[in-house]
Design an enzyme around this catalytic site. Structure first.
Site, PDB file in Angstrom:
ATOM      1  CD  GLU A 161      34.748  14.829  16.991  1.00  0.00           C
ATOM      2  OE1 GLU A 161      35.627  14.023  17.327  1.00  0.00           O
ATOM      3  OE2 GLU A 161      34.468  15.851  17.657  1.00  0.00           O
ATOM      4  CD  GLU A 338      30.727  17.426  19.805  1.00  0.00           C
ATOM      5  OE1 GLU A 338      31.775  17.267  20.469  1.00  0.00           O
ATOM      6  OE2 GLU A 338      30.106  16.494  19.276  1.00  0.00           O
TER       7      GLU A 338
HETATM    8  C1  FCB Z   1      33.816  15.119  20.953  1.00  0.00           C
HETATM    9  C2  FCB Z   1      32.712  14.094  20.864  1.00  0.00           C
HETATM   10  C3  FCB Z   1      31.708  14.234  21.991  1.00  0.00           C
HETATM   11  C4  FCB Z   1      32.396  14.483  23.308  1.00  0.00           C
HETATM   12  C5  FCB Z   1      33.364  15.637  23.200  1.00  0.00           C
HETATM   13  C6  FCB Z   1      34.046  16.006  24.481  1.00  0.00           C
HETATM   14  O1  FCB Z   1      34.899  14.746  20.168  1.00  0.00           O
HETATM   15  O2  FCB Z   1      32.036  14.233  19.638  1.00  0.00           O
HETATM   16  O3  FCB Z   1      30.895  13.096  22.026  1.00  0.00           O
HETATM   17  O4  FCB Z   1      33.022  13.321  23.697  1.00  0.00           O
HETATM   18  O5  FCB Z   1      34.336  15.333  22.231  1.00  0.00           O
END
Ligand code: FCB
Length: 435
Positions: A161, A338
């Site tokens: 990110e 994620e």
């Molecule tokens: C993402 C991050 C991860 C965690 C989640 C909830 O943006 O990559 O580390 O904090 O959010």
């Protein structure tokens, strides 16, 4: 249970990151920061985190394997591996090698991220992502990692990110170094793309067959008021800065405004063997002339899916399908790296999980080449500036006693993984009469 709904070999796993789970990280830019009053919303620190550095990783991943997960995405901590410029810590590499070997024994594929939010203290002291030599420093670190760990890793992620790091740490003052400068944020973002390209090149020179990609945050931006031209314009601008300009840069090799840096960073064009998408939800964007550091767009979603002030967006499985279909234009395999929700009571998570897995299935049906889904997170962990309050885990963790308790969603996800997604596919759900 029905026929397998997802392609053969699909990766079903969970994600974590080093600083959030390891504990005892005292040599990175978060170590001092999180101890300063007011930095972490609930006053906690990462402290021992989930004790992964001291052995709990193996136990938790054994639980993941027993829950039918066949993959895990973790990160390695740069400040442990290179505690001082150019000095590699053999014991730290050995610790990760032991963990990766155990994962292999458990039948868990490894996706390893090189940079997930934290930087070594010494890199931060040079200016972090604004340091003059950051690109070559990161490439050297990436090269050392693949030389030493390459045989045990299935997929490599250079940077997690980049736009979130640029935004939270450089544009706003939410994460260190808290610069509060839009210009610095755009320079940091450009530098991360340059560093990704340099790392990709360096890693492929060592292991030409390695699978190396990047992970982007890919929320969906929607105008808050349909028919509002300003909302539509600001929404498109946020999408461009956060996602569109990065996709364009990775595809064509050219940094377009407002990204700052060399117009054509060496090796950037097509520097991807796969693309990872982190997806939490959708933002309803409303024009706000006073919010310049947010490109004049306020996120006005109902606070129903949020705890505290953290802004992960509105729940929208549909948005995930649409983003994955959009990302197919990159013409590389995709992974959902994620996706999750903070929900200590596990009240919303079961439907969230099933709906998002079904949304991935729908994207595949529409032609997206999605090869895996990693839920955030395997277990509760230190949620950066929000501390321990948001609970994202399939497994509940008490950070004081370190006791683990499986939430119902852990079992639900096991059924999804064990059936290769059949229990969450649209077809199965429809035949069971679910909405
Ligand atoms: C993402 C991050 C991860 C965690 C989640 C909830 O943006 O990559 O580390 O904090 O959010």
């Amino acid at each position: 249970m029905g026929k397998p709904a997802f392609p053969a070999g699909f990766l079903w796993g969970t994600s974590t990151s080093a600083h959030q789970v390891e504990g005892g990280n005292e040599n990175n830019d978060w170590s001092e920061w999180e101890k300063q009053p007011g930095r972490i919303r609930d006053g906690t620190t990462s402290a021992e985190a989930c004790r992964w550095w001291n052995g709990s990783a193996e136990e938790d991943l054994a639980t993941a394997a027993s829950l039918c997960q066949n993959a895990h995405r973790l990160s390695v901590e740069w400040s442990r591996l290179e505690p001082e410029p150019g000095r590699w810590d053999d014991a730290a590499f050995a610790r990760y090698l032991r963990l990766l070997a155990e994962m292999r024994r458990l039948g868990i594929r490894a996706m390893v991220t090189l940079h997930h939010v934290t930087l070594p203290r010494w890199v931060a002291a040079r200016g972090g992502w604004l340091a003059r030599d950051i690109v070559s420093l990161f490439a050297r670190y990436a090269e050392e990692c693949i030389r030493r760990l390459g045989g045990s890793v299935d997929h490599w992620v250079t940077i997690n990110e980049p736009a979130s790091v640029a935004g939270a740490a450089y544009v706003s003052r939410y994460w260190p170094p808290a610069l509060g400068s839009v210009r610095a944020g755009l320079r940091a973002l450009g530098a991360m793309l340059e560093a990704h390209a340099a790392a990709y090149g360096a890693m492929k020179r060592v292991h030409p067959a390695a699978s190396v990609g990047i992970v982007l945050s890919t929320p969906r931006f929607e105008p808050a008021r349909t028919g509002s031209r300003m909302d539509t314009l600001i929404c498109a601008a946020q999408d461009w800065v956060f996602i569109g300009s990065l996709l364009r840069a990775l595809r064509t090799g050219t940094l377009l405004p407002p990204l700052a840096g060399p117009a054509r960073p060496p090796g950037l064009r097509r520097s991807l063997d796969f693309l990872g998408a982190n997806y939490y939800g959708q933002y309803a964007v409303r024009f706000d002339p006073l919010l310049h550091e947010r490109l004049f767009g306020r996120h006005v979603q109902e606070p129903t899916v949020r705890a505290g002030e953290c802004d992960w967006g509105q729940i929208s499985p549909e948005g995930l399908t649409r983003q994955l279909v959009r990302l197919s234009a990159m013409e590389v395999p995709l992974y959902v790296t994620e996706n999750g929700i903070h929900d200590a009571a596990d009240a919303i998570r079961p439907a969230f999980l099933t709906d998002h897995v079904a949304a991935v299935h729908e994207a595949i049906r529409r032609g997206a080449d999605v090869r895996g889904y990693f839920h955030w997170s395997l277990l509760d962990n230190f949620e950066w500036a929000e501390g321990w309050q948001p609970r994202f885990g399939l497994i509940e963790v008490d950070p004081v006693t370190q006791k683990r308790t499986l939430r119902p969603s852990a079992h639900l996800y096991a059924r999804i993984c064990g059936s290769n997604g059949a229990t969450a596919s649209g077809r199965e759900r429809a035949s069971q009469g679910s909405p």
